[in-house]
Design a protein around this motif. Structure first.
Motif, short mmCIF file in Angstrom:
data_model
loop_
_atom_site.label_atom_id
_atom_site.label_comp_id
_atom_site.label_asym_id
_atom_site.label_seq_id
_atom_site.Cartn_x
_atom_site.Cartn_y
_atom_site.Cartn_z
N PHE A 63 0.84 -1.19 0.00
CA PHE A 63 0.00 0.00 0.00
C PHE A 63 0.88 1.24 0.00
O PHE A 63 1.63 1.46 0.95
CB PHE A 63 -0.92 -0.01 1.23
CG PHE A 63 -1.74 1.24 1.38
CD1 PHE A 63 -2.86 1.45 0.57
CD2 PHE A 63 -1.41 2.20 2.31
CE1 PHE A 63 -3.61 2.59 0.71
CE2 PHE A 63 -2.17 3.35 2.44
CZ PHE A 63 -3.27 3.55 1.65
N GLU A 64 0.82 2.02 -1.06
CA GLU A 64 1.63 3.23 -1.17
C GLU A 64 3.10 2.94 -0.89
O GLU A 64 3.77 3.71 -0.20
CB GLU A 64 1.11 4.31 -0.21
CG GLU A 64 -0.34 4.71 -0.42
CD GLU A 64 -0.53 5.57 -1.66
OE1 GLU A 64 0.41 6.26 -2.03
OE2 GLU A 64 -1.62 5.49 -2.26
N LEU A 184 -7.85 -0.46 3.84
CA LEU A 184 -6.90 0.44 3.17
C LEU A 184 -7.58 1.75 2.76
O LEU A 184 -6.95 2.81 2.77
CB LEU A 184 -6.29 -0.25 1.95
CG LEU A 184 -5.39 -1.45 2.27
CD1 LEU A 184 -4.84 -2.05 0.99
CD2 LEU A 184 -4.24 -1.06 3.20
N ASP A 185 -8.86 1.68 2.43
CA ASP A 185 -9.60 2.92 2.17
C ASP A 185 -9.61 3.78 3.44
O ASP A 185 -9.49 4.99 3.39
CB ASP A 185 -11.05 2.61 1.75
CG ASP A 185 -11.14 2.16 0.30
OD1 ASP A 185 -10.21 2.45 -0.47
OD2 ASP A 185 -12.14 1.52 -0.06
N ARG A 188 -6.19 5.28 3.96
CA ARG A 188 -5.98 6.40 3.04
C ARG A 188 -6.62 7.68 3.58
O ARG A 188 -6.08 8.76 3.51
CB ARG A 188 -6.55 6.07 1.66
CG ARG A 188 -6.12 7.03 0.56
CD ARG A 188 -6.71 6.62 -0.76
NE ARG A 188 -6.18 5.37 -1.26
CZ ARG A 188 -5.03 5.26 -1.92
NH1 ARG A 188 -4.29 6.31 -2.15
NH2 ARG A 188 -4.62 4.08 -2.35
N GLU A 189 -7.82 7.48 4.16
CA GLU A 189 -8.52 8.62 4.75
C GLU A 189 -7.76 9.14 5.98
O GLU A 189 -7.67 10.35 6.21
CB GLU A 189 -9.94 8.19 5.12
CG GLU A 189 -10.90 9.31 5.46
CD GLU A 189 -11.15 10.27 4.31
OE1 GLU A 189 -10.75 9.99 3.17
OE2 GLU A 189 -11.74 11.35 4.59
N ARG A 192 -4.92 11.12 4.66
CA ARG A 192 -5.37 12.40 4.09
C ARG A 192 -5.63 13.43 5.18
O ARG A 192 -5.37 14.62 5.00
CB ARG A 192 -6.64 12.18 3.26
CG ARG A 192 -7.04 13.34 2.37
CD ARG A 192 -8.37 13.08 1.68
NE ARG A 192 -9.47 13.00 2.61
CZ ARG A 192 -10.08 14.06 3.16
NH1 ARG A 192 -9.69 15.26 2.85
NH2 ARG A 192 -11.09 13.90 4.00
N SER A 277 -8.78 3.55 -5.15
CA SER A 277 -8.94 4.36 -3.95
C SER A 277 -8.73 5.81 -4.31
O SER A 277 -7.89 6.15 -5.13
CB SER A 277 -7.92 3.95 -2.90
OG SER A 277 -8.18 2.67 -2.44
N GLY A 278 -9.49 6.68 -3.66
CA GLY A 278 -9.37 8.10 -3.95
C GLY A 278 -10.31 8.57 -5.03
O GLY A 278 -10.43 9.76 -5.29
#
Lengths: 381, 123
Positions: A63-64, A184-185, A188-189, A192, A277-278
């Motif tokens: 992930f990233e 993972l969503d 990500r949040e 952010r 995602s995003g």
């Protein structure tokens, strides 16, 4: 809560398996462990019943640029152990709710799902996604999926559904990977909003978790009942009323009178679970909506103005205006973010059960889609 | 989407066609997690290979977007001095099949044909 562990440069997420007693939580985690080549650890067990939790540690995926370390935990399902269940649920980044598809188990599912929803509502931070792993699909009288979805609708829960037979491993890995995507969503949040901490995980091993639970036990029965985590048996979902059926039919008829206007027969590609995602808002629950759209399939119609729309199972309405097409990804993404901000700011007034998605249209451009929930077949304001 | 058992059956069919298969996995593109995996060499870390190959695929897709290419990515062939690595999308596009094979035991045409045939049967 997910963290970025500086020792290993891995994102650490926790996937919690929840569900009623005997639904197949431990069996699912054990089957998952077999498939992943990891050994499940269970601190205490009596007659096959989990007393504390089951623990599986697995590192895989990326992930990233960071490895993903999954702490996979199942809760004890028995009502008397609800305090432990609550503490474990509160630590989740995503939940796999193991539902029992047998008619008897289905009643218990509803009570346990309700309790789970109440616990998750109280958690701070981005929402925790849920996957319903509909287990025991090999049961002779397995409850139909439509009835399970109907129950979820009644409860106002937006949940992805994956069928499984834990005893032979069917559907186990699929449900797990879906839960990882939801987690993972959430990560990500967290990134952010600058909430993703860089630190050692609060609990780093099964032994640490066991000690933590034991320390926290004193007087904790009250803690559980305060959240309504009880084993409730409720009646089956009420059948749909005549009024709601009529409304559904009206929506279907409205969709049917619209005809494609393009001479070349072009129909844009509707969004599906491939959306990255995003590109979907809300980040977690939006993905479960996309999963349902993908499973059900969408038939799109074009209005004379060039707007595309469709209905999915009489449960969702999908719409994209003719003007919502963008040549560049960043241009579309800017509009997506703006739209998400508006809906987030007006969530109480107008944006209940809505999902906004930016997806490729099949012609190299990007189209913004609004997906709204239909209640009794009619759109929510 | 095919379940794990069906995917494992496909791995078996590919191994019947192709000699020298080292490892095969079906990988979720978004997370890099394996949906099914089979390795014939214990030292070959399939979880790691799957994870980093998902990143490779994502980068390739980014390149295609940057070039404004309208075509779709079908497969990726990588030739190492002693191995072939093949990546092929599954129907639906959310996951891909990743296969590593010994270069001395097969050739790209056989490999690509077999994988294409059995993956198409999953739709």
């Amino acid at each position: 809560m997910a963290v970025l562990d500086p020792r290993t440069d891995a994102v650490v997420i926790r996937i919690v398996y929840d569900g009623a007693p005997m639904a197949g939580k431990s069996t699912s985690v054990r089957a998952l462990g077999r498939g992943l080549g990891s050994h499940m650890f269970t601190p205490a067990e009596v007659c096959g019943r989990t007393l504390y939790f089951d623990w599986l540690d697995y590192t895989g995926g990326l992930f990233e640029g960071h490895r993903i370390r999954c702490q996979i935990i199942s809760v004890p399902g028995q009502a008397t152990l609800a305090p432990r269940r609550r503490r474990l649920l509160e630590s989740a980044d995503a939940i796999v709710f193991v539902g029992d598809s047998s008619p008897a188990g289905f009643d218990a599912d509803r009570g346990y799902l309700g309790g789970l929803g109440r616990v998750l509502e109280q958690l701070p931070g981005p929402p925790v996604g849920i996957v319903l792993q509909a287990n025991k699909r090999d049961h002779a009288q397995a409850v139909p999926l439509a009835k399970i979805r109907s129950m979820l609708d009644d409860m106002g829960m937006r949940i992805g559904v994956v069928e499984s037979v834990a005893t032979d491993g069917t559907g186990i890995r699929e449900a797990f990977v879906f839960a990882v995507r939801l987690a993972l969503d959430r990560v990500r949040e967290l990134m952010r909003t600058a909430q993703l901490q860089t630190s050692r995980p609060e609990v780093d091993s099964a032994q640490e978790l066991l000690e933590r639970l034991k320390q926290a036990e004193d007087g904790s029965m009250d803690y559980a009942t305060a959240a309504g985590l009880i084993h409730t048996r409720l009646s089956d979902v009420c059948p749909q009323s005549i009024v709601s059926r009529a409304l559904e039919q009206t929506v279907r008829d409205n969709e049917a009178v619209l005809q494609p206007v393009n001479g070349d027969g072009y129909v844009p590609t509707p969004p599906d679970e491939r959306v990255a995602s995003g590109m979907v808002w809300p980040p977690v629950s939006g993905r479960t909506v996309l999963q349902e759209l993908t499973q059900a399939g969408v038939q799109l119609r074009c209005s004379p103005q060039g707007d595309w729309s469709g209905a999915v199972n009489g449960r969702w309405r999908i719409h994209s205006a003719a003007s919502e097409v963008y040549g560049a990804l960043e241009e579309g993404r800017t509009v997506l973010i703006h739209s998400a901000q508006i809906h987030a700011a007006n969530a109480r007034e107008k944006s209940v059960d809505r999902c906004v998605v930016l997806a490729g249209d099949g012609r190299g451009r990007y189209r913004l889609w609004q997906i709204t929930r239909l209640i009794d077949g009619a759109p929510v304001a | 989407m095919a379940n794990e058992k069906e995917l494992m059956d496909v791995f078996g069919k590919i191994e019947n066609d192709v000699t020298g298969v080292i490892a095969t996995a079906v990988v979720d593109l978004e997370s890099g997690m394996t949906l099914a995996a089979k390795s014939n060499r214990p030292e070959f870390d399939l979880a790691v290979a799957s994870a980093y190959n998902s990143e490779l695929v994502k980068q390739k897709m980014k390149i295609m977007r940057a070039l404004n290419l309208k075509s779709t990515l079908e497969d990726m062939l990588l030739t190492l001095s002693d191995q072939f690595h093949l990546i092929r999308f599954l129907p639906g596009g959310t996951s891909f099949l990743y296969l590593a094979a010994d270069r001395s035991g097969t050739n790209l045409a056989i490999l690509r044909n077999s994988v294409g045939k059995h993956v198409a049967a999953l739709s």
